[in-house]
Design a protein around this motif. Structure first.
Motif, PDB file in Angstrom:
ATOM      1  N   THR A  39      -1.603  -7.804  -6.181  1.00 12.48           N
ATOM      2  CA  THR A  39      -0.561  -8.669  -6.722  1.00 12.48           C
ATOM      3  C   THR A  39       0.553  -7.848  -7.330  1.00 12.48           C
ATOM      4  OG1 THR A  39      -2.232 -10.311  -7.250  1.00 12.48           O
ATOM      5  CG2 THR A  39      -0.104 -10.528  -8.348  1.00 12.48           C
ATOM      6  N   GLU A  40       0.155  -6.827  -8.075  1.00  8.85           N
ATOM      7  CA  GLU A  40       1.144  -6.009  -8.768  1.00  8.85           C
ATOM      8  C   GLU A  40       2.062  -5.315  -7.759  1.00  8.85           C
ATOM      9  OE1 GLU A  40      -0.529  -3.741 -11.888  1.00  8.85           O
ATOM     10  OE2 GLU A  40       1.069  -2.250 -11.829  1.00  8.85           O
ATOM     11  N   TYR A  41       1.452  -4.719  -6.723  1.00 12.73           N
ATOM     12  CA  TYR A  41       2.268  -3.941  -5.795  1.00 12.73           C
ATOM     13  C   TYR A  41       3.043  -4.842  -4.831  1.00 12.73           C
ATOM     14  CZ  TYR A  41       0.090  -0.017  -7.890  1.00 12.73           C
ATOM     15  OH  TYR A  41      -0.301   0.886  -8.821  1.00 12.73           O
ATOM     16  N   ALA A  42       2.417  -5.940  -4.422  1.00 13.74           N
ATOM     17  CA  ALA A  42       3.160  -6.906  -3.617  1.00 13.74           C
ATOM     18  C   ALA A  42       4.315  -7.455  -4.446  1.00 13.74           C
ATOM     19  CB  ALA A  42       2.244  -8.029  -3.170  1.00 13.74           C
ATOM     20  N   GLY A  43       4.068  -7.634  -5.745  1.00 12.59           N
ATOM     21  CA  GLY A  43       5.130  -8.103  -6.642  1.00 12.59           C
ATOM     22  C   GLY A  43       6.300  -7.139  -6.664  1.00 12.59           C
ATOM     23  N   ILE A  44       5.990  -5.833  -6.643  1.00 14.99           N
ATOM     24  CA  ILE A  44       7.077  -4.845  -6.625  1.00 14.99           C
ATOM     25  C   ILE A  44       7.900  -4.995  -5.351  1.00 14.99           C
ATOM     26  CG2 ILE A  44       7.622  -2.389  -6.525  1.00 14.99           C
ATOM     27  CD1 ILE A  44       5.227  -1.865  -8.274  1.00 14.99           C
ATOM     28  N   VAL A  45       7.198  -5.190  -4.251  1.00 17.65           N
ATOM     29  CA  VAL A  45       7.911  -5.333  -2.974  1.00 17.65           C
ATOM     30  C   VAL A  45       8.808  -6.567  -3.015  1.00 17.65           C
ATOM     31  CG1 VAL A  45       7.634  -5.734  -0.513  1.00 17.65           C
ATOM     32  CG2 VAL A  45       6.100  -4.167  -1.686  1.00 17.65           C
ATOM     33  N   VAL A  46       8.241  -7.673  -3.471  1.00 14.38           N
ATOM     34  CA  VAL A  46       9.006  -8.921  -3.501  1.00 14.38           C
ATOM     35  C   VAL A  46      10.189  -8.792  -4.453  1.00 14.38           C
ATOM     36  CG1 VAL A  46       8.895 -11.292  -4.303  1.00 14.38           C
ATOM     37  CG2 VAL A  46       7.138 -10.411  -2.772  1.00 14.38           C
ATOM     38  N   LYS A  99      16.224   0.096   0.285  1.00 14.26           N
ATOM     39  CA  LYS A  99      16.525  -0.439  -1.046  1.00 14.26           C
ATOM     40  C   LYS A  99      15.254  -0.836  -1.778  1.00 14.26           C
ATOM     41  CE  LYS A  99      21.029  -1.897   0.478  1.00 14.26           C
ATOM     42  NZ  LYS A  99      21.807  -2.978   1.077  1.00 14.26           N
ATOM     43  N   ILE A 100      14.310  -1.421  -1.022  1.00 10.58           N
ATOM     44  CA  ILE A 100      13.052  -1.823  -1.664  1.00 10.58           C
ATOM     45  C   ILE A 100      12.319  -0.595  -2.198  1.00 10.58           C
ATOM     46  CG2 ILE A 100      10.766  -2.788  -1.225  1.00 10.58           C
ATOM     47  CD1 ILE A 100      12.076  -4.723   0.741  1.00 10.58           C
ATOM     48  N   PHE A 101      12.292   0.469  -1.391  1.00  7.47           N
ATOM     49  CA  PHE A 101      11.572   1.658  -1.841  1.00  7.47           C
ATOM     50  C   PHE A 101      12.294   2.359  -2.987  1.00  7.47           C
ATOM     51  CE2 PHE A 101       9.509   1.561   2.459  1.00  7.47           C
ATOM     52  CZ  PHE A 101       8.259   1.248   1.951  1.00  7.47           C
ATOM     53  N   ALA A 102      13.617   2.316  -2.975  1.00 13.27           N
ATOM     54  CA  ALA A 102      14.355   2.879  -4.103  1.00 13.27           C
ATOM     55  C   ALA A 102      14.008   2.114  -5.373  1.00 13.27           C
ATOM     56  CB  ALA A 102      15.855   2.812  -3.837  1.00 13.27           C
ATOM     57  N   PHE A 103      13.950   0.784  -5.241  1.00 13.90           N
ATOM     58  CA  PHE A 103      13.562  -0.053  -6.376  1.00 13.90           C
ATOM     59  C   PHE A 103      12.159   0.339  -6.845  1.00 13.90           C
ATOM     60  CE2 PHE A 103      11.477  -3.802  -8.091  1.00 13.90           C
ATOM     61  CZ  PHE A 103      12.412  -4.308  -8.971  1.00 13.90           C
ATOM     62  N   GLY A 104      11.247   0.470  -5.872  1.00 17.51           N
ATOM     63  CA  GLY A 104       9.876   0.843  -6.226  1.00 17.51           C
ATOM     64  C   GLY A 104       9.820   2.195  -6.910  1.00 17.51           C
ATOM     65  N   LEU A 151       0.834  -1.199   0.000  1.00 22.45           N
ATOM     66  CA  LEU A 151       0.000   0.000   0.000  1.00 22.45           C
ATOM     67  C   LEU A 151       0.874   1.256   0.000  1.00 22.45           C
ATOM     68  CD1 LEU A 151      -2.989  -0.750   2.378  1.00 22.45           C
ATOM     69  CD2 LEU A 151      -2.782  -1.056  -0.075  1.00 22.45           C
ATOM     70  N   ILE A 152       1.979   1.175   0.734  1.00 21.39           N
ATOM     71  CA  ILE A 152       2.882   2.335   0.744  1.00 21.39           C
ATOM     72  C   ILE A 152       3.448   2.554  -0.655  1.00 21.39           C
ATOM     73  CG2 ILE A 152       5.004   3.254   1.721  1.00 21.39           C
ATOM     74  CD1 ILE A 152       4.388   1.589   4.235  1.00 21.39           C
ATOM     75  N   GLU A 169       3.281   5.547  -5.613  1.00 27.51           N
ATOM     76  CA  GLU A 169       3.045   5.635  -7.053  1.00 27.51           C
ATOM     77  C   GLU A 169       2.075   6.765  -7.358  1.00 27.51           C
ATOM     78  OE1 GLU A 169       1.473   2.168  -9.234  1.00 27.51           O
ATOM     79  OE2 GLU A 169       2.664   3.027 -10.839  1.00 27.51           O
ATOM     80  N   HIS A 170       0.985   6.847  -6.591  1.00 23.00           N
ATOM     81  CA  HIS A 170       0.028   7.947  -6.785  1.00 23.00           C
ATOM     82  C   HIS A 170       0.746   9.283  -6.774  1.00 23.00           C
ATOM     83  CE1 HIS A 170      -3.783   6.112  -6.989  1.00 23.00           C
ATOM     84  NE2 HIS A 170      -3.858   5.677  -5.747  1.00 23.00           N
ATOM     85  N   LYS A 171       1.566   9.461  -5.746  1.00 29.75           N
ATOM     86  CA  LYS A 171       2.165  10.774  -5.521  1.00 29.75           C
ATOM     87  C   LYS A 171       3.303  11.064  -6.485  1.00 29.75           C
ATOM     88  CE  LYS A 171      -0.144  12.748  -2.305  1.00 29.75           C
ATOM     89  NZ  LYS A 171      -0.811  14.022  -2.628  1.00 29.75           N
ATOM     90  N   VAL A 172       4.200  10.082  -6.640  1.00 28.09           N
ATOM     91  CA  VAL A 172       5.350  10.304  -7.519  1.00 28.09           C
ATOM     92  C   VAL A 172       4.885  10.534  -8.946  1.00 28.09           C
ATOM     93  CG1 VAL A 172       7.346   9.162  -8.539  1.00 28.09           C
ATOM     94  CG2 VAL A 172       6.993   9.066  -6.085  1.00 28.09           C
TER      95      VAL A 172
END
Lengths: 391, 332
Positions: free
Chosen positions: B239-246, B276-281, B29-30, B35-38
């Protein structure tokens, strides 16, 4: 290689856009700063409407509805002809049809229609978009003052004419003896100061004579029903063999002349007595060399302000706006707005974005007015205060 | 008492599952809100501003409530059972992969020796969920999306696995914890090609723009999600956003050293991992805003003609270095 460069450029564009402030206007939270000539809604200054129907006929959408009836005004003097005048019964604009072309406003010969920048009047029922004259009248409170004229622009035709007429009006030696320039009466005795006479002071003075403005207007209104006949003149004319009608006219004008003389004298005295701050006078009467100008003018004009008084009584735009703002001699609409707001010392000082006068707003809400009207009133009150502060 | 409780396998398992579920339900969700904001700011907008009062932070919560309220529609001609099962099949792999992700030196739900193998194998199940949805919807757009998705996901599995294998080989272990522990700074420049390949392949696996052919909304409505409504549709989005996290977590562990940071790696391990995960996101979102969608042929060309050769070259070079360069083995 070029391809890779393009990809990098794309990333830079988006990144740079993210760093810049957004273009979003948060409308319902932040009201837009609209220019004063925004075409938001059309306001009706009902008092000026003569039911000439020009607006309704010129309207391309036929969205203006006017009903009226005629009333017979009984003659003022016995034997005279009864007059008829139009009474406005209904004036409505259907904003569901209106295409905001502004032709009605352009075509109105009596300055009864104005643009207001207010635009938040959407409705759930389309029938509510037909604003009746009461509501159109309320919009008048939101009509902003017209922008100041270009200081380098040509003066208005009326002003030029008045300046030409000026030497004739003030040939009297009393004034010259007093040392006051022509402009002096405009400042010191605004009771007798019509737009035309105020004109010389206009170029430099933004707001003529703030303090005496009010008595001026009260006195400038002449009750014409009081017009009497100078018996001596009448008898002389009759004896000279003139027809009765002509004789009466002459006698009447003679009476009027006398009355004005007296009136002007009293007004001038009053105006001076009203403790005009010398600074204000200096400001307005630029050409007056000394601070004793008001005194001189008051004393000197008594017998000679006749001409000025005559102009003051002219049923021209000045009758509506006795203290005509020099910055807008051409745009008499402002004078009317001023009188609507009840502000005699109105001037075209730009007070910026109007805010809301909380007291007025609360009072209006307490008296059961709708929020929209209350807000409009409060806004106009604020503008009024702001102007006073700047004057 | 608490320690003895934690020693109980069942209690520990439940706690771990709950913790994983917590991460699974919040971090995506974060990412979504980011994504909404960026995206909005990259386009000169402000994005959601009202939900939750402060800069629309609760927008996705509001969206979730909306999705729950919506009617759950199953098309008449749909294969009901498969149709209803598909979102779960698609969503759950992401949750299962979270189990083996090491967040900090000691913090991992299950220290699996074949963690990398497990993660890649489980995450490819998502493809099956997508195909199930596409086929069972009885909708031509869904089917088109499913076929595109199958072609794309299967093609991009190859470079993904090859680049991951490079790292595993270099680290000498399949355990994600082991890889993170064995990681060294000079891997970043040396494994840069593998990193690039893994990143692009992850994007494609996630159906993220510019690799969103399978869900191309301007062409085929929303691909395999076309017929879905309400909560089931929300599952696909999650699924899409959890996929980004994973994917971000895997990327961080494989190429960026997982919990390792410039300082206090042991204490601030979780912080570094999430950073690192958020940078990736962020980069994933950034690419979505910046680039247009790849055409089907471009997509396949990129995979077969660029990514796979590149990852093969990388794996050969890495193998050679591993075998013949003593400093790569730590025995130097």
């Amino acid at each position: 290689m070029a391809k890779g460069l393009g990809l990098a450029k794309g990333l830079m564009v988006t990144l740079n856009t993210m760093r810049k402030p957004t273009a979003t206007k948060h409308y319902p939270d932040a009201k837009p700063a609209l220019p004063p000539r925004t075409r938001g809604v059309i306001a009706l200054f009902e008092e000026n409407c003569t039911v000439c129907m020009l607006c309704a006929r010129e309207c391309p959408d036929w969205c203006i509805y006017i009903d009226s009836h005629k009333e017979v005004v009984p003659p003022k003097t016995p034997g005279a002809r009864a007059r008829t005048r139009n009474i406005l019964d209904r004036f409505a604009i259907d904003f569901a049809l209106c295409m905001y072309c502004g032709i009605c406003i352009e075509v109105c010969p009596f300055d009864a229609l104005f643009w207001s920048p207010e635009f938040e009047y959407s409705e759930y029922d389309i029938r509510e978009l037909t604003h009746e004259k009461e509501r159109l009248r309320e919009w008048m409170y939101t009509v902003p003052a017209p922008p100041a004229l270009d200081p380098d622009g040509e003066p208005a035709a009326e002003l030029v004419a008045a300046q030409k007429a000026e030497p004739k009006v003030y040939e009297a030696p009393a004034l010259q003896a007093g040392g006051a320039a022509v402009a002096a009466p405009a400042a010191a005795a605004p009771a007798a100061a019509p737009a035309a006479v105020a004109a010389p002071a206009a170029a430099a003075a933004p707001a003529p004579a703030a303090a005496p403005g009010k008595p001026a207007r009260e006195h400038a209104e002449i009750d014409k029903e009081d017009v009497g006949v100078d018996q001596g003149v009448f008898d002389a004319a009759i004896s000279a063999g003139l027809p009765e009608r002509v004789a009466r006219a002459k006698a009447k004008s003679a009476w009027m002349k006398n009355w004005k003389k007296e009136n002007a004298a009293t007004q001038a005295a009053e105006a001076t007595a009203a403790a005009v701050p010398p600074a204000a006078v200096d400001e307005s009467a630029v050409q007056a060399p000394a601070a004793e100008a008001p005194a001189a003018a008051a004393a000197g004009t008594a017998p000679d302000t006749e001409g000025a008084a005559v102009v003051a009584m002219d049923p021209g735009p000045t009758s509506v706006a006795p203290t005509v703002d020099p910055a807008s001699q051409g745009a008499d609409t402002h004078g009317m707005t001023g009188s609507v707001v009840g502000d005699a010392q109105e001037s075209h000082v730009d007070v910026g974005e109007p805010q809301i006068d909380q007291e007025t707003y609360d009072a209006a809400i307490a008296s059961g007015l709708p929020d929209r009207v209350a807000r409009a009133k409060a806004k106009s009150a604020w503008v009024k205060k702001a102007r006073k502060g700047q004057v | 008492v608490i320690e003895s409780l934690l020693d109980n396998w069942w209690v520990a398992a439940v706690l771990k599952a709950v913790a994983c579920l917590g991460v699974f339900l919040t971090v995506p969700l974060i990412i979504g809100q980011t994504e909404h904001k960026v995206m909005a700011h990259m386009q000169g907008r402000t994005g959601p501003m009202y939900a939750g009062a402060f800069h629309g932070w609760a927008q996705l919560v509001a969206d979730g409530i909306k999705f729950v309220q919506k009617e759950d529609v199953v098309p008449d001609n749909a294969d009901r059972g498969v149709f209803k099962l598909a979102p779960a099949v698609s969503l759950l792999p992401a949750l299962f992969v979270l189990v083996v992700i090491p967040w900090s030196p000691g913090l991992v739900a299950e220290k699996l020796d074949i963690g990398l193998f497990y993660a890649l194998a489980i995450s490819s199940i998502t493809t099956i969920g997508m195909l199930m949805a596409a086929w069972s919807s009885a909708n031509k757009f869904s089917l088109l999306g499913g076929i595109r998705g199958a072609a794309q996901l299967i093609a991009y599995e190859l470079p993904l696995v090859l680049s991951a294998a490079t790292v595993a080989m270099f680290a000498g272990t399949l355990s994600l914890t082991g890889i993170a522990a064995a990681w060294e700074w000079w891997w970043i420049p040396f494994l840069a090609p593998a990193m690039f390949v893994f990143f692009v392949a992850s994007l494609a696996e996630l159906n993220r723009p510019p690799f969103d052919m399978p869900v191309a909304d301007s062409e085929i409505i929303f691909g395999h999600m076309t017929e879905y409504t309400g909560l089931r549709f929300a599952f696909f989005l999650l699924t899409e956003y959890a996929g980004i996290v994973v994917a971000g977590a895997l990327f961080a562990v494989l190429f960026l050293g997982g919990w390792r940071g410039p300082f206090l790696s042991a204490e601030l391990g979780i912080l570094w991992t999430f950073l690192k995960i958020f940078a990736f996101g962020f980069v994933v979102i950034w690419l979505r805003v910046a680039y247009p969608r790849l055409r089907e042929d471009q997509l396949q060309k990129l995979c077969w003609k660029v990514l796979i050769p590149l990852s093969l070259v990388q794996i050969f070079v890495a193998a050679a270095v591993k075998l013949y360069a003593p400093w790569a083995n730590g025995t130097w």
